[in-house]
Design a protein around this motif. Structure first.
Motif, PDB file in Angstrom:
ATOM      1  N   VAL A 298      -0.340   4.708 -11.747  1.00 31.15           N
ATOM      2  CA  VAL A 298       0.769   4.915 -12.687  1.00 31.15           C
ATOM      3  C   VAL A 298       1.077   6.410 -12.806  1.00 31.15           C
ATOM      4  O   VAL A 298       0.173   7.235 -12.920  1.00 31.15           O
ATOM      5  CB  VAL A 298       0.418   4.345 -14.075  1.00 31.15           C
ATOM      6  CG1 VAL A 298       1.504   4.674 -15.089  1.00 31.15           C
ATOM      7  CG2 VAL A 298       0.217   2.839 -13.984  1.00 31.15           C
ATOM      8  N   ARG A 299       2.368   6.752 -12.809  1.00 34.58           N
ATOM      9  CA  ARG A 299       2.770   8.165 -12.854  1.00 34.58           C
ATOM     10  C   ARG A 299       2.935   8.696 -14.273  1.00 34.58           C
ATOM     11  O   ARG A 299       2.652   9.856 -14.538  1.00 34.58           O
ATOM     12  CB  ARG A 299       4.091   8.345 -12.094  1.00 34.58           C
ATOM     13  CG  ARG A 299       3.984   8.110 -10.590  1.00 34.58           C
ATOM     14  CD  ARG A 299       5.344   8.090  -9.943  1.00 34.58           C
ATOM     15  NE  ARG A 299       6.160   6.974 -10.449  1.00 34.58           N
ATOM     16  CZ  ARG A 299       7.395   6.712 -10.030  1.00 34.58           C
ATOM     17  NH1 ARG A 299       7.971   7.481  -9.132  1.00 34.58           N
ATOM     18  NH2 ARG A 299       8.056   5.677 -10.528  1.00 34.58           N
ATOM     19  N   ASP A 300       3.432   7.867 -15.188  1.00 32.45           N
ATOM     20  CA  ASP A 300       3.659   8.333 -16.552  1.00 32.45           C
ATOM     21  C   ASP A 300       3.631   7.161 -17.518  1.00 32.45           C
ATOM     22  O   ASP A 300       3.496   5.999 -17.117  1.00 32.45           O
ATOM     23  CB  ASP A 300       4.995   9.085 -16.657  1.00 32.45           C
ATOM     24  CG  ASP A 300       6.178   8.280 -16.117  1.00 32.45           C
ATOM     25  OD1 ASP A 300       6.208   7.044 -16.330  1.00 32.45           O
ATOM     26  OD2 ASP A 300       7.069   8.877 -15.490  1.00 32.45           O
TER      27      ASP A 300
ATOM     28  N   LYS B 167       5.485  -1.446 -16.021  1.00 26.07           N
ATOM     29  CA  LYS B 167       4.912  -2.097 -14.844  1.00 26.07           C
ATOM     30  C   LYS B 167       3.402  -2.275 -15.026  1.00 26.07           C
ATOM     31  O   LYS B 167       2.600  -1.529 -14.455  1.00 26.07           O
ATOM     32  CB  LYS B 167       5.215  -1.271 -13.590  1.00 26.07           C
ATOM     33  CG  LYS B 167       6.708  -1.125 -13.303  1.00 26.07           C
ATOM     34  CD  LYS B 167       6.958  -0.304 -12.038  1.00 26.07           C
ATOM     35  CE  LYS B 167       8.445  -0.208 -11.743  1.00 26.07           C
ATOM     36  NZ  LYS B 167       8.704   0.581 -10.508  1.00 26.07           N
ATOM     37  N   PRO B 168       3.019  -3.284 -15.806  1.00 25.67           N
ATOM     38  CA  PRO B 168       1.591  -3.490 -16.115  1.00 25.67           C
ATOM     39  C   PRO B 168       0.708  -3.646 -14.882  1.00 25.67           C
ATOM     40  O   PRO B 168      -0.463  -3.229 -14.916  1.00 25.67           O
ATOM     41  CB  PRO B 168       1.610  -4.785 -16.944  1.00 25.67           C
ATOM     42  CG  PRO B 168       2.979  -4.856 -17.518  1.00 25.67           C
ATOM     43  CD  PRO B 168       3.882  -4.270 -16.480  1.00 25.67           C
ATOM     44  N   GLU B 169       1.213  -4.228 -13.821  1.00 27.29           N
ATOM     45  CA  GLU B 169       0.385  -4.464 -12.641  1.00 27.29           C
ATOM     46  C   GLU B 169      -0.156  -3.166 -12.036  1.00 27.29           C
ATOM     47  O   GLU B 169      -1.242  -3.149 -11.461  1.00 27.29           O
ATOM     48  CB  GLU B 169       1.183  -5.234 -11.580  1.00 27.29           C
ATOM     49  CG  GLU B 169       1.429  -6.688 -11.931  1.00 27.29           C
ATOM     50  CD  GLU B 169       0.131  -7.468 -12.117  1.00 27.29           C
ATOM     51  OE1 GLU B 169      -0.757  -7.347 -11.246  1.00 27.29           O
ATOM     52  OE2 GLU B 169       0.001  -8.177 -13.124  1.00 27.29           O
ATOM     53  N   LEU B 170       0.608  -2.076 -12.176  1.00 26.22           N
ATOM     54  CA  LEU B 170       0.163  -0.801 -11.598  1.00 26.22           C
ATOM     55  C   LEU B 170      -1.066  -0.258 -12.324  1.00 26.22           C
ATOM     56  O   LEU B 170      -1.848   0.513 -11.757  1.00 26.22           O
ATOM     57  CB  LEU B 170       1.296   0.232 -11.653  1.00 26.22           C
ATOM     58  CG  LEU B 170       2.539  -0.083 -10.815  1.00 26.22           C
ATOM     59  CD1 LEU B 170       3.547   1.063 -10.922  1.00 26.22           C
ATOM     60  CD2 LEU B 170       2.172  -0.332  -9.360  1.00 26.22           C
ATOM     61  N   GLY B 171      -1.258  -0.667 -13.575  1.00 27.14           N
ATOM     62  CA  GLY B 171      -2.405  -0.211 -14.343  1.00 27.14           C
ATOM     63  C   GLY B 171      -3.712  -0.844 -13.905  1.00 27.14           C
ATOM     64  O   GLY B 171      -4.776  -0.499 -14.425  1.00 27.14           O
ATOM     65  N   LYS B 172      -3.640  -1.754 -12.935  1.00 24.67           N
ATOM     66  CA  LYS B 172      -4.848  -2.404 -12.415  1.00 24.67           C
ATOM     67  C   LYS B 172      -5.329  -1.770 -11.115  1.00 24.67           C
ATOM     68  O   LYS B 172      -6.332  -2.203 -10.557  1.00 24.67           O
ATOM     69  CB  LYS B 172      -4.569  -3.893 -12.179  1.00 24.67           C
ATOM     70  CG  LYS B 172      -4.130  -4.652 -13.418  1.00 24.67           C
ATOM     71  CD  LYS B 172      -3.792  -6.104 -13.092  1.00 24.67           C
ATOM     72  CE  LYS B 172      -3.293  -6.856 -14.321  1.00 24.67           C
ATOM     73  NZ  LYS B 172      -2.951  -8.273 -13.993  1.00 24.67           N
ATOM     74  N   ARG B 173      -4.607  -0.750 -10.635  1.00 26.60           N
ATOM     75  CA  ARG B 173      -4.928  -0.147  -9.342  1.00 26.60           C
ATOM     76  C   ARG B 173      -5.258   1.330  -9.490  1.00 26.60           C
ATOM     77  O   ARG B 173      -4.501   2.099 -10.083  1.00 26.60           O
ATOM     78  CB  ARG B 173      -3.752  -0.308  -8.377  1.00 26.60           C
ATOM     79  CG  ARG B 173      -3.469  -1.748  -7.976  1.00 26.60           C
ATOM     80  CD  ARG B 173      -2.090  -1.909  -7.372  1.00 26.60           C
ATOM     81  NE  ARG B 173      -1.780  -0.841  -6.425  1.00 26.60           N
ATOM     82  CZ  ARG B 173      -0.540  -0.548  -6.019  1.00 26.60           C
ATOM     83  NH1 ARG B 173       0.486  -1.214  -6.497  1.00 26.60           N
ATOM     84  NH2 ARG B 173      -0.343   0.432  -5.158  1.00 26.60           N
ATOM     85  N   LEU B 174      -6.390   1.734  -8.951  1.00 19.80           N
ATOM     86  CA  LEU B 174      -6.797   3.135  -8.980  1.00 19.80           C
ATOM     87  C   LEU B 174      -6.022   3.934  -7.934  1.00 19.80           C
ATOM     88  O   LEU B 174      -5.711   3.430  -6.850  1.00 19.80           O
ATOM     89  CB  LEU B 174      -8.294   3.258  -8.685  1.00 19.80           C
ATOM     90  CG  LEU B 174      -9.247   2.663  -9.724  1.00 19.80           C
ATOM     91  CD1 LEU B 174     -10.657   2.601  -9.152  1.00 19.80           C
ATOM     92  CD2 LEU B 174      -9.222   3.478 -11.011  1.00 19.80           C
ATOM     93  N   SER B 175      -5.747   5.183  -8.264  1.00 19.99           N
ATOM     94  CA  SER B 175      -5.128   6.060  -7.269  1.00 19.99           C
ATOM     95  C   SER B 175      -6.172   6.442  -6.217  1.00 19.99           C
ATOM     96  O   SER B 175      -7.383   6.299  -6.445  1.00 19.99           O
ATOM     97  CB  SER B 175      -4.598   7.329  -7.949  1.00 19.99           C
ATOM     98  OG  SER B 175      -5.677   8.105  -8.453  1.00 19.99           O
ATOM     99  N   ASP B 176      -5.715   6.919  -5.072  1.00 16.93           N
ATOM    100  CA  ASP B 176      -6.653   7.335  -4.012  1.00 16.93           C
ATOM    101  C   ASP B 176      -7.566   8.451  -4.511  1.00 16.93           C
ATOM    102  O   ASP B 176      -8.767   8.473  -4.210  1.00 16.93           O
ATOM    103  CB  ASP B 176      -5.872   7.798  -2.779  1.00 16.93           C
ATOM    104  CG  ASP B 176      -5.164   6.650  -2.073  1.00 16.93           C
ATOM    105  OD1 ASP B 176      -5.571   5.485  -2.279  1.00 16.93           O
ATOM    106  OD2 ASP B 176      -4.196   6.913  -1.335  1.00 16.93           O
ATOM    107  N   GLU B 177      -6.984   9.381  -5.268  1.00 13.93           N
ATOM    108  CA  GLU B 177      -7.776  10.488  -5.818  1.00 13.93           C
ATOM    109  C   GLU B 177      -8.841   9.975  -6.776  1.00 13.93           C
ATOM    110  O   GLU B 177      -9.989  10.440  -6.776  1.00 13.93           O
ATOM    111  CB  GLU B 177      -6.861  11.476  -6.540  1.00 13.93           C
ATOM    112  CG  GLU B 177      -7.587  12.677  -7.116  1.00 13.93           C
ATOM    113  CD  GLU B 177      -6.670  13.629  -7.859  1.00 13.93           C
ATOM    114  OE1 GLU B 177      -7.177  14.615  -8.418  1.00 13.93           O
ATOM    115  OE2 GLU B 177      -5.451  13.381  -7.894  1.00 13.93           O
TER     116      GLU B 177
END
Length: 289
Positions: free
Chosen positions: A118-120, A127-137
């Motif tokens: 999630v960017r912000d 977009k709740p689904e994005l909160g279930k995925r870790l960034s690569d970093e």
């Protein structure tokens, strides 16, 4: 100016106009003034119904729930004290959602932070689904700073209430870790995930190859409290985890399950999960036998 600050400015104006009482603090000149005194409202748990037929019955009823009942009315509208409480509690709920967990809170509790994809905040809410995925970093940071293969990994996630995290983790996390240590259960280094949803624990579990992930997350705030936190626990979380696999301890806050008590209870639940190699519905069924 955020909503909470706006409400505070309105209350101060009412105090200055003499419409509300304050806690009086003697001034240097010996007189009591309103300018620096904190605003106080009548307790929300009082019965405000005018001329009740049976006040004792209403008071007994009022003590059974924190809900807004027996507030009275002025014509077809709320009374002033009820309206101001509502506005203040609504402002606190909005702040809980839109404010971030502070760096000071993370530092005080020894947590390093990572972020989902999630960017912000707007994207997080839309977009709740994005909160279930870790960034690569985030994935790389976790691998660099956490030990793989621990029996339990504790994570703290902001969810929908930063206020819940700031109010509860200082007591919950130490109680949980102390309880696990007393049971001889190894735990990894706790860390914080920004812009996270419940499902992010599944990716953490798969990444660190731990037996159990315990996730402390801010609940959606309401008008009773904006500081309620939940704990989700899953045995062997991963991409195949479903909601029925999650064991939950909810309503963790000073007016619900006390944070320290919740942490100690979670440690005992984790012990049961490890013994039965299950969580969620499967754990409930196993404990019946």
């Amino acid at each position: 100016m955020n909503e909470k600050a706006l409400i505070e400015s309105i209350l101060k104006k009412l105090v200055d106009e003499g419409a509300l009482a304050t806690s009086q603090t003697p001034a240097a000149d010996g007189f009591s003034g309103h300018a620096e005194a904190p605003v106080t409202l009548p307790p929300l748990d009082e019965v405000k119904v005018d001329n009740p037929h049976n006040m004792a019955a209403l008071e007994a009823m009022r003590q059974t729930t924190p809900a807004r009942i027996l507030m009275g009315r002025c014509g077809a509208r709320q009374k002033t004290h009820s309206f101001l409480h509502f506005q203040a509690d609504h402002a606190a709920a909005v702040d809980a959602v839109f404010l971030d967990v502070s760096d000071a809170c993370l530092a005080d509790n020894g947590l390093f932070g990572v972020q989902t994809v999630v960017r912000d905040k707007d994207e997080f809410l839309m977009k709740p689904e994005l909160g279930k995925r870790l960034s690569d970093e985030a994935r790389q940071t976790i691998l660099d700073r956490c030990e793989k293969g621990c029996r339990v990994q504790v994570i703290v996630v902001d969810g929908l209430s930063s206020a819940a995290i700031e109010a509860n983790i200082a007591d919950t996390v130490p109680a949980l870790l102390q309880g696990l240590k007393a049971e001889g259960i190894s735990a990894g280094t706790p860390f914080f995930i920004k812009y996270g949803r419940v499902g992010v624990m599944d990716e953490v579990g798969a990444l660190l190859d731990c037996d159990i992930v315990v996730e402390l997350i801010g609940e959606r705030p309401g008008l009773i409290t904006a500081e309620s936190m939940s704990a989700y626990m899953v045995y062997k979380p991963g991409e195949k985890t479903v909601e029925a696999d999650r064991t939950i301890v909810s309503n963790i806050h000073r007016g619900g399950t006390p944070p320290a008590e919740a942490g100690a209870h979670m440690a005992s639940v984790v012990k049961q999960m490890l013994a039965r190699k299950a969580s969620g519905v499967a754990l409930s069924e196993a404990m019946k036998n």
